[in-house]
Design an enzyme around this catalytic site. Structure first.
Site, PDB file in Angstrom:
ATOM      1  N   SER A  30     -44.821  31.027 -57.620  1.00  0.00           N
ATOM      2  CA  SER A  30     -46.249  31.366 -57.739  1.00  0.00           C
ATOM      3  C   SER A  30     -46.580  30.090 -58.857  1.00  0.00           C
ATOM      4  O   SER A  30     -47.922  29.877 -58.786  1.00  0.00           O
ATOM      5  CB  SER A  30     -46.634  32.566 -58.207  1.00  0.00           C
ATOM      6  OG  SER A  30     -45.664  33.138 -59.176  1.00  0.00           O
ATOM      7  N   THR A  31     -45.955  30.026 -59.763  1.00  0.00           N
ATOM      8  CA  THR A  31     -46.394  28.898 -60.661  1.00  0.00           C
ATOM      9  C   THR A  31     -46.662  27.682 -60.213  1.00  0.00           C
ATOM     10  O   THR A  31     -48.009  27.014 -60.264  1.00  0.00           O
ATOM     11  CB  THR A  31     -45.552  28.829 -62.060  1.00  0.00           C
ATOM     12  OG1 THR A  31     -45.321  30.477 -62.305  1.00  0.00           O
ATOM     13  CG2 THR A  31     -46.381  28.472 -63.112  1.00  0.00           C
ATOM     14  N   GLY A  97     -37.133  33.426 -56.271  1.00  0.00           N
ATOM     15  CA  GLY A  97     -37.890  33.189 -54.923  1.00  0.00           C
ATOM     16  C   GLY A  97     -36.973  32.755 -54.010  1.00  0.00           C
ATOM     17  O   GLY A  97     -37.209  32.304 -52.743  1.00  0.00           O
ATOM     18  N   GLU A 103     -33.540  23.681 -55.444  1.00  0.00           N
ATOM     19  CA  GLU A 103     -34.084  23.387 -56.603  1.00  0.00           C
ATOM     20  C   GLU A 103     -32.888  22.909 -57.711  1.00  0.00           C
ATOM     21  O   GLU A 103     -33.366  21.715 -58.761  1.00  0.00           O
ATOM     22  CB  GLU A 103     -34.526  24.688 -57.448  1.00  0.00           C
ATOM     23  CG  GLU A 103     -35.829  25.505 -57.003  1.00  0.00           C
ATOM     24  CD  GLU A 103     -36.152  26.717 -57.198  1.00  0.00           C
ATOM     25  OE1 GLU A 103     -37.186  27.327 -57.036  1.00  0.00           O
ATOM     26  OE2 GLU A 103     -35.459  27.400 -57.957  1.00  0.00           O
ATOM     27  N   LYS A 121     -41.521  34.747 -70.129  1.00  0.00           N
ATOM     28  CA  LYS A 121     -40.139  34.236 -69.515  1.00  0.00           C
ATOM     29  C   LYS A 121     -39.232  33.713 -70.485  1.00  0.00           C
ATOM     30  O   LYS A 121     -38.181  33.350 -70.418  1.00  0.00           O
ATOM     31  CB  LYS A 121     -40.352  33.109 -68.280  1.00  0.00           C
ATOM     32  CG  LYS A 121     -41.496  33.619 -67.403  1.00  0.00           C
ATOM     33  CD  LYS A 121     -40.924  34.224 -66.172  1.00  0.00           C
ATOM     34  CE  LYS A 121     -41.644  34.431 -64.990  1.00  0.00           C
ATOM     35  NZ  LYS A 121     -41.912  33.442 -64.068  1.00  0.00           N
TER      36      LYS A 121
END
Ligand code: 5RP
Length: 218
Positions: A30-31, A97, A103, A121
């Site tokens: 989402s970021t 996610g 990643e 976080k």
């Protein structure tokens, strides 16, 4: 400020690392989604982006940014991604996610890893967030038993299939005191595709969004 507002602010702060680049690596979550919306502004400057997930690929295409193959781009200057937890050594837990494998590959193939996260976080010790471990489906139960031996409580993320056809175990109750060693140990278990500890290759820069503003750690 809401968590989403903080995520948006920190995504905006990451734009400084995009200026002047023709190619970059883009994470998932989402970021990062806020960042992708803002990348539309840089469309004329950017030749393309290497994407860490099918979700990110769809979003990049939607804003008009071509998606490139890592095999064609070679080493990337910058990779920008979020995190589920990050510590003072810039080591992270990622994979909330489910995109951890791609990643980790793009992070490893990039000169600069920029982590963007809201300040919640930032943690002293990694492990409060359940550690995602992507596994080959046939190895799921075996790897789960190995996680129990390490002191964790694995929970199968039922119904979720990763972009690579893998399944995910979310391992609760691990206190990760030595992230590099634990990353190696879990990665060495047969059937593990990737563990969501990003410590062997930590971030280079961490941008943290809080109500007081953006904190840059480097
Ligand atoms: C996806 C990830 C994300 O970066 C992580 O889950 C953070 O997501 P968000 O920005 O939605 O909080 O590792 O696999």
């Amino acid at each position: 400020m809401t968590q989403d507002e903080l995520k948006k602010k920190v995504a905006e702060a990451a734009l400084q690392y995009v200026k002047g680049l023709s190619v970059l690596g883009v994470g998932t979550g989402s970021t990062v989604n806020f960042l992708i919306d803002m990348l539309a502004e840089f469309k004329s400057q950017i030749d393309g982006a290497v994407s860490s997930s099918e979700g990110t690929t769809a979003k990049l295409k939607k804003v008009g940014i071509p998606v490139l193959d890592l095999n064609d781009t070679g080493t990337l200057e910058v990779y920008i991604d979020g995190a589920d937890e990050v510590n003072e050594h810039f080591q992270m837990i990622k994979g909330g996610g489910g995109a951890l494998t791609r990643e980790k590959i793009i992070g490893a193939a990039s000169k600069k890893f920029v982590c963007i996260a809201d300040a919640s976080k930032y943690v002293g010790t990694l492990g409060k967030f359940p550690l995602p471990v992507e596994v080959l489906p046939m190895a799921r139960s075996y790897v789960a038993r190995e996680m129990v031996k390490l002191g964790g409580q694995p929970v199968w993320r039922e119904g979720f299939i990763s972009d690579n056809g893998g399944q995910i175990l979310d391992v609760h109750n691990l206190t990760i005191l030595n992230p590099v060693e634990m990353e190696k140990e879990i990665n060495n278990i047969p059937g593990v595709i990737t563990v969501g500890i990003f410590a062997i290759r930590p971030a280079d820069i961490v941008l943290l969004g809080s109500a007081e503003g953006i904190k840059t750690l480097q």
